[in-house]
Enzyme design. Structure first.
Site, short mmCIF file in Angstrom:
data_model
loop_
_atom_site.label_atom_id
_atom_site.label_comp_id
_atom_site.label_asym_id
_atom_site.label_seq_id
_atom_site.Cartn_x
_atom_site.Cartn_y
_atom_site.Cartn_z
N HIS A 100 0.78 -1.24 -0.10
CA HIS A 100 0.00 0.17 -0.16
C HIS A 100 0.99 0.84 0.01
CE1 HIS A 100 1.02 0.24 4.17
NE2 HIS A 100 0.46 0.95 4.31
C1 UD1 Z 1 -1.84 5.86 5.24
C2 UD1 Z 1 -0.67 6.22 5.60
C3 UD1 Z 1 0.24 5.22 5.98
C4 UD1 Z 1 -0.43 4.36 6.52
C5 UD1 Z 1 -1.67 3.85 6.15
C6 UD1 Z 1 -2.52 2.69 6.67
C7 UD1 Z 1 0.48 8.73 6.19
C8 UD1 Z 1 1.37 9.73 5.19
N1 UD1 Z 1 0.01 7.52 5.15
O1 UD1 Z 1 -1.78 5.35 4.14
O2 UD1 Z 1 1.44 5.61 7.13
O3 UD1 Z 1 0.87 3.09 6.66
O4 UD1 Z 1 -2.59 5.27 6.18
O5 UD1 Z 1 -3.14 1.53 5.79
O6 UD1 Z 1 -0.25 9.19 7.20
N2 UD1 Z 1 -8.41 6.00 0.25
C9 UD1 Z 1 -9.11 4.98 0.03
N3 UD1 Z 1 -10.69 5.12 0.30
C10 UD1 Z 1 -9.70 5.17 2.38
C11 UD1 Z 1 -9.17 6.27 2.38
C12 UD1 Z 1 -8.40 6.16 1.67
O7 UD1 Z 1 -10.14 4.69 -1.22
O8 UD1 Z 1 -11.19 4.98 3.13
C13 UD1 Z 1 -7.84 6.26 -0.91
C14 UD1 Z 1 -7.28 7.53 -1.37
O9 UD1 Z 1 -7.34 7.70 -3.31
C15 UD1 Z 1 -5.96 8.20 -1.07
C16 UD1 Z 1 -5.45 6.83 -0.87
O10 UD1 Z 1 -6.08 5.75 -0.67
O11 UD1 Z 1 -5.80 9.38 -1.94
C17 UD1 Z 1 -4.12 7.18 -0.07
O12 UD1 Z 1 -4.80 7.37 1.40
P1 UD1 Z 1 -3.72 8.20 2.14
O13 UD1 Z 1 -4.96 8.22 3.77
O14 UD1 Z 1 -3.46 9.32 1.89
O15 UD1 Z 1 -2.64 6.83 2.40
P2 UD1 Z 1 -2.45 5.95 2.66
O16 UD1 Z 1 -1.56 4.95 1.38
O17 UD1 Z 1 -4.17 4.48 3.17
#
Ligand code: UD1
Length: 360
Positions: free
Chosen positions: A205
């Protein structure tokens, strides 16, 4: 005593579960604030339900976005809540953007800040999490560490010993507390009809893996190669699904690998416990593999959880070489490491409540 806890992303719900339960047991008042960083049912609500975490007192519903924008919107929301609540402590977990936002707001509002899982370092400033950890640690009033290595790291960075307490790792508390219950799985995992030791569990991820086309292709080809000799089960983070679709790789991988939706905590624990090998770029999963004594291959060139490697339960492999990935997974099959408890005794949540009750 009133503790305002900031959570927002999947691993923080797992970490909060045992700590919030311990606060409740002792009558410590907790205001739980969910930033809304994770919002899909499978990444958020489902953890609250399964782990019995109470409904957040506030949900800021910030959602996704570029780092600056996401963190800034969280800060605006948190400033209002922290100012209104005037807690005795603000508590943040780990290294996500929710952690950073909570830390910056609390420290500027002069509310004592406690960081759980302090002192972890990958020494790779290209990782957003590394920036979040370093900044959070250096504005925290109380730094609660999981390991001796983290404690020593903070001392080496000049943080006074009086602000550091080694409490152990709260994810170990969660593993002990919920591990046994993980024997009942959801229908979607049961439908896979998996046999013990007969599959490799993989997760990916991190932006460093998903957003680099060379790496993304290498991990896919590595997993596909593994699937020639063992089943591969891949719970897919929504970000990774999108990247695979964009790169035209989703169909290819789905033909050979059991691609499933993101897992609940209990499903994931069950999948880990009966896997032959876990291959992942997640920090939490490296630890959970160790807690359940399964061999792990980490798809990174460094790890914060060095004890898992030192004890022989975890090995690192560069995520840009499919042959090396497949070979590392194959050679980890059947491997056991040494026995030790570098992450404490599973009572970190008790130690955290003790420390906060004693005050600074
Ligand atoms: C975040 C944390 C990471 C952690 C991970 C656990 C940061 C910088 N990163 O990464 O340290 O290991 O969570 O899972 O804080 N998205 C969805 N649905 C959701 C949430 C996210 O579709 O409910 C998608 C969106 O496209 C989003 C992407 O995932 O842009 C990334 O989500 P984000 O929370 O920014 O970072 P993670 O990769 O989940």
């Amino acid at each position: 005593m009133k503790v305002l806890t900031v959570v927002g992303a999947r691993p923080q719900f797992i970490k909060a579960a045992p700590v919030s339960a311990e606060f409740a047991r002792r009558g410590i008042r907790e205001v739980l604030v969910h930033t809304g960083q994770h919002y899909d049912h499978a990444l958020s609500r489902c953890f609250f339900d399964e782990l019995g975490i109470s409904e957040p007192d506030e949900n800021l519903a910030i959602g996704s976005g570029p780092h600056g924008e996401q963190t800034a919107r969280m800060m605006i929301g948190l400033e209002g809540v922290i100012t209104a609540q005037r807690p005795d402590w603000v508590l943040v977990y780990g290294d996500t953007n929710s952690t950073l936002a909570g830390a910056l707001v609390a420290s500027k509002a002069h509310v004592p800040l406690v960081h759980v899982e302090a002192g972890m370092r990958s020494f790779d400033r290209a990782m957003p999490e590394e920036i979040n950890r370093v900044v959070t640690d250096h504005v925290s009033d109380l730094l609660l560490t999981s390991t001796i290595a983290a404690t020593l790291q903070l001392a080496a960075e000049g943080i006074p010993n009086s602000r550091i307490r080694q409490v152990g790792d709260v994810m170990y508390d969660a593993a002990l507390r919920f591990g046994e219950r993980a024997d009942a799985v959801s229908e979607s995992v049961a439908a896979l009809d998996l046999a013990a030791d007969d599959y490799v569990l993989v997760t990916v991820h991190r932006a460093a893996t998903t957003d680099d086309p060379v790496r993304l292709r290498a991990v896919v080809e590595g997993f596909v190669a593994v699937s020639d000799w063992k089943r591969v089960v891949w719970p897919l983070h929504p970000r990774t699904r999108r990247r695979l679709e964009d790169a035209g790789l989703l169909e290819r991988v789905s033909r050979q690998v059991d691609v499933i939706p993101p897992c609940s905590y209990l499903d994931m624990i069950r999948l880990i416990r009966f896997s032959a090998v876990v291959a992942t770029d997640s920090g939490g999963l490296q630890k959970e593999s160790f807690f359940h004594r399964r061999p792990c291959v980490t798809l990174r060139t460094e790890t914060e959880w060095v004890e898992t490697v030192e004890l022989g339960w975890n090995r690192l492999v560069a995520p840009d070489d499919s042959g090396a990935i497949a070979a590392a997974i194959q050679s980890a099959d059947g491997v056991s490491g040494s026995e030790a408890d570098p992450y404490g005794d599973g009572r970190a949540s008790v130690a955290i409540a003790d420390v906060l009750s004693q005050g600074l």
